[in-house]
Write an enzyme that holds these catalytic residues in place. Structure first.
Site, PDB file in Angstrom:
ATOM      1  N   GLY A   1       0.866  -1.175   0.000  1.00 40.58           N
ATOM      2  CA  GLY A   1       0.000   0.000   0.000  1.00 40.58           C
ATOM      3  C   GLY A   1       0.893   1.212   0.000  1.00 40.58           C
TER       4      GLY A   1
ATOM      5  N   CYS B   1       5.373  -5.989   1.832  1.00 37.67           N
ATOM      6  CA  CYS B   1       5.671  -4.549   1.830  1.00 37.67           C
ATOM      7  C   CYS B   1       4.869  -3.813   2.909  1.00 37.67           C
ATOM      8  CB  CYS B   1       5.446  -3.972   0.432  1.00 37.67           C
ATOM      9  SG  CYS B   1       6.171  -2.335   0.278  1.00 37.67           S
ATOM     10  N   TYR B   2       3.927  -2.933   2.549  1.00 38.42           N
ATOM     11  CA  TYR B   2       3.116  -2.286   3.587  1.00 38.42           C
ATOM     12  C   TYR B   2       2.415  -3.348   4.433  1.00 38.42           C
ATOM     13  CZ  TYR B   2      -0.666   0.330   5.808  1.00 38.42           C
ATOM     14  OH  TYR B   2      -1.525   0.864   6.736  1.00 38.42           O
TER      15      TYR B   2
ATOM     16  N   HIS C   1       8.869  -7.449  -2.768  1.00 38.26           N
ATOM     17  CA  HIS C   1       7.693  -7.879  -3.541  1.00 38.26           C
ATOM     18  C   HIS C   1       7.951  -9.214  -4.252  1.00 38.26           C
ATOM     19  CE1 HIS C   1       5.160  -4.274  -3.170  1.00 38.26           C
ATOM     20  NE2 HIS C   1       6.319  -3.646  -3.022  1.00 38.26           N
TER      21      HIS C   1
ATOM     22  N   GLU D   1       5.888 -10.926  -5.821  1.00 36.74           N
ATOM     23  CA  GLU D   1       4.993 -11.087  -6.978  1.00 36.74           C
ATOM     24  C   GLU D   1       5.561 -10.503  -8.266  1.00 36.74           C
ATOM     25  OE1 GLU D   1       4.709  -9.065  -4.499  1.00 36.74           O
ATOM     26  OE2 GLU D   1       3.682  -7.195  -4.974  1.00 36.74           O
TER      27      GLU D   1
ATOM     28  N   SER E   1     -19.330  -8.175 -28.916  1.00 33.44           N
ATOM     29  CA  SER E   1     -18.630  -7.002 -29.456  1.00 33.44           C
ATOM     30  C   SER E   1     -17.517  -7.408 -30.412  1.00 33.44           C
ATOM     31  CB  SER E   1     -18.013  -6.214 -28.305  1.00 33.44           C
ATOM     32  OG  SER E   1     -16.977  -6.980 -27.708  1.00 33.44           O
ATOM     33  N   GLY E   2     -17.163  -8.694 -30.362  1.00 30.70           N
ATOM     34  CA  GLY E   2     -16.005  -9.129 -31.145  1.00 30.70           C
ATOM     35  C   GLY E   2     -14.740  -9.073 -30.299  1.00 30.70           C
TER      36      GLY E   2
ATOM     37  N   VAL F   1     -12.457 -10.167 -26.803  1.00 29.15           N
ATOM     38  CA  VAL F   1     -12.127 -11.497 -26.284  1.00 29.15           C
ATOM     39  C   VAL F   1     -13.210 -12.022 -25.324  1.00 29.15           C
ATOM     40  CG1 VAL F   1     -10.381 -12.838 -25.043  1.00 29.15           C
ATOM     41  CG2 VAL F   1      -9.700 -10.836 -26.354  1.00 29.15           C
TER      42      VAL F   1
ATOM     43  N   SER G   1     -16.635 -12.887 -26.794  1.00 29.13           N
ATOM     44  CA  SER G   1     -16.483 -14.001 -27.739  1.00 29.13           C
ATOM     45  C   SER G   1     -16.361 -15.332 -27.000  1.00 29.13           C
ATOM     46  CB  SER G   1     -15.234 -13.804 -28.607  1.00 29.13           C
ATOM     47  OG  SER G   1     -15.377 -12.652 -29.379  1.00 29.13           O
TER      48      SER G   1
ATOM     49  N   LYS H   1      -7.889 -11.987 -17.375  1.00 26.70           N
ATOM     50  CA  LYS H   1      -7.883 -11.940 -18.844  1.00 26.70           C
ATOM     51  C   LYS H   1      -7.097 -13.099 -19.478  1.00 26.70           C
ATOM     52  CE  LYS H   1      -9.087  -9.054 -22.208  1.00 26.70           C
ATOM     53  NZ  LYS H   1     -10.371  -8.351 -22.189  1.00 26.70           N
TER      54      LYS H   1
END
Ligand code: XMP
Length: 513
Positions: A56, A83-84, A171, A173, A225-226, A228, A231, A369
């Protein structure tokens, strides 16, 4: 795909909250992000195998900083503070935090203790980690021992192994941390006891089965919408209920060259469903005539899209279910805001009051995604669709500067197609985050043969970015730019000049409008 095991990523407003969840999922463990405002009672009921406190931007001593009740450390659920989140863990357990004499930013050498515990098992004693902090843990709480340090940070990691509470100032990640992935793996498997049941293999079968059960013999409608996400939802629903699905595709005429046909052909050839393409280019152009203000254009396109889409849904008559391509990042509440303020769900469609559905179907709402793309590939969607670059909702409308005319659309589509063709041929398609052409409202003087010309200026834009919040302009080789410029001025009529945009974001944005 089952998710019996769950890790909670408790979000304290760090910029890497989604990345942490993604990294956990890379280890086949489902991770869920909740804001720090979530009540402890909800966490108790959540059945989590472990909790990760994110970073954070704050100092724990600042009263306005996000805090949490120390009771969370007594639930018996393993904790990893990052971290934070590490400083907060120390502070909650009675340790001390101070401003470091020297902050650490970037790649730093970490040295672990001789006996560094389960979290560092199998990790080299000296390695590189990614740091980003001004405060540090100056005195670990009672019951904790220091397991790693750096030159400027006397407590870069600490643990209370008995209570299974761990904290790292760096970090794990981010990929710059050499053994970040191994460290997360140790936390998940050796400390939390996960087995790894978040695997994509059975996602399709399980989702299709549950969609069939939910929808029964009813009808379902989806706005395609076409892109990803919608679809992949279309492909899943087609597999589940075939012709009970109707996909409505609004073609506003502001798609890239031949894109409308590509979407239509893909879904009518490959999948069993009812596909309705609504061609409304004329209607959009009419409303956009002589409008050059970017915000006005966006608003008109948004409003016309809404009217065209819901008009078509009304025409289709009663349908029980409405499906949409909401994905996990659309559902995450931000850790920074207050509890009842939910991030705007830009993927969730605004619905008119007179249209009611029995239920909303969002089969991708747990996926990131790249997980959606993996499902799309398994469902047999063309790579062109699955790995599509982001494309703005208003389409080419934000890439046509000034008023939008049929001629400018045609010029832009042709120039953009040349650019994309050369980028693909030269292997740049997968290396860059986004690239496209823009047509300006500027005409410039040129010479062709013995004649003076006065034609449009096309600008090429190509960027690299991790998250689209910031972006850098792509260093495309001059030779390739020369080829694209040459082809555009030769093959696309009414263009006599091509420029390349060398501005990063900020101060510019990716799109021109
Ligand atoms: P900007 O121009 O804001 O773009 O730097 C960042 C990313 O967002 C995309 N973009 C949009 N996407 N609707 C969308 O769905 C929009 O109105 C919109 N405007 C920009 C842009 O293409 C880039 O990937």
């Amino acid at each position: 795909m089952s998710k019996n095991e769950k890790i909670l990523v408790l979000d304290f407003g760090g910029q890497y909250n989604q990345l942490i969840a993604r990294r956990v999922r890379d280890h086949k463990v489902y991770a869920e992000i909740l804001p720090y405002t979530v009540p402890l009672s909800k966490i108790k009921k959540g059945g989590y195998k472990g909790i990760i406190f994110t970073g954070g931007p704050n100092s724990v001593y600042d009263e306005t900083s996000p805090h949490y009740t120390p009771d969370i450390l007594s639930l018996g659920i393993p904790v990893l503070g990052i971290c934070y989140g590490a400083q907060l863990t120390a502070w909650m357990a009675g340790g001390e935090i101070s401003t470091a004499p020297k902050g650490e930013y970037g790649m730093i050498e970490l040295r672990t203790a001789k006996s560094s515990g389960l979290l560092f098992e199998g990790i080299k004693r000296r390695s590189t980690v990614w740091m980003s902090h001004d405060d540090y843990i100056s005195k670990p709480p009672k019951g904790f021992r220091i397991t790693a340090k750096t030159d400027s940070c006397p407590c870069a990691a600490m643990e209370n192994a008995e209570k299974k509470i761990y904290a790292v100032q760096f970090h794990p990640e981010v990929t710059h941390t050499e053994f970040g992935s191994e460290l997360l793996h140790n936390f998940l498997y050796k400390i939390c006891g996960c087995r790894g049941d978040w695997v994509m293999d059975d996602f399709i079968d399980k989702t299709v089965a549950s969609l069939r059960e939910q929808i029964g013999s009813e009808k379902v409608i989806l706005g395609l919408s076409g892109g990803v996400d919608s679809s992949v939802v279309a492909a899943l629903l087609s597999k589940a209920v075939g012709k009970q699905l109707t996909c409505v595709f609004i073609d506003h005429g502001l798609m890239r060259k031949d894109e409308g046909d590509f979407v239509e052909n893909t879904f009518t050839d490959l999948f069993d469903m009812n596909f309705v393409r609504v061609n409304c280019k004329d209607r959009f152009l009419e409303k956009l005539r002589n409008v050059s203000d970017p915000e006005k254009k966006r608003k008109i396109i948004g409003k016309e899209f809404y009217n065209a889409f819901w008009g078509e849904i009304r025409k289709a008559g009663a349908t029980a279910y409405f499906a949409q391509g909401t994905i996990y990042p659309d559902c995450i509440e931000s850790g920074k805001g207050n509890a009842d303020k939910i991030k705007t769900h830009h993927n969730r469609v605004k619905m008119p009051k007179d249209i009611k559905f029995e239920g909303i179907i969002e089969p991708l709402k747990d996926l990131f995604k790249d997980e959606v793309r993996a499902v799309g590939e398994k469902l047999g969607l063309p790579a062109e669709l699955v790995h599509r670059q982001p494309f703005p909702g208003p389409g080419l409308g934000v890439r046509i500067i000034g008023s939008i005319t049929e001629e400018k659309i045609r010029i832009l589509q042709d120039a953009d197609a040349v650019f994309r063709d050369e980028m693909a041929k030269n292997g740049y398609e997968s290396q860059l985050s986004q690239f496209f052409a823009v047509i300006t409202d500027v005409k410039t003087v040129g010479v062709m043969g013995d004649h003076r010309t006065y034609e449009y200026l096309i600008v090429l834009r190509a960027v690299t970015t991790d998250n689209f919040m910031t972006a850098d302009w792509a260093r495309i080789p001059y030779d390739l730019l020369a080829k694209v410029s040459n082809r555009i001025t030769n093959e696309v009529s009414h263009v006599n000049r091509v420029a390349y945009d060398i501005t990063s974001k900020p101060p510019a944005t990716v799109e021109w409008e």
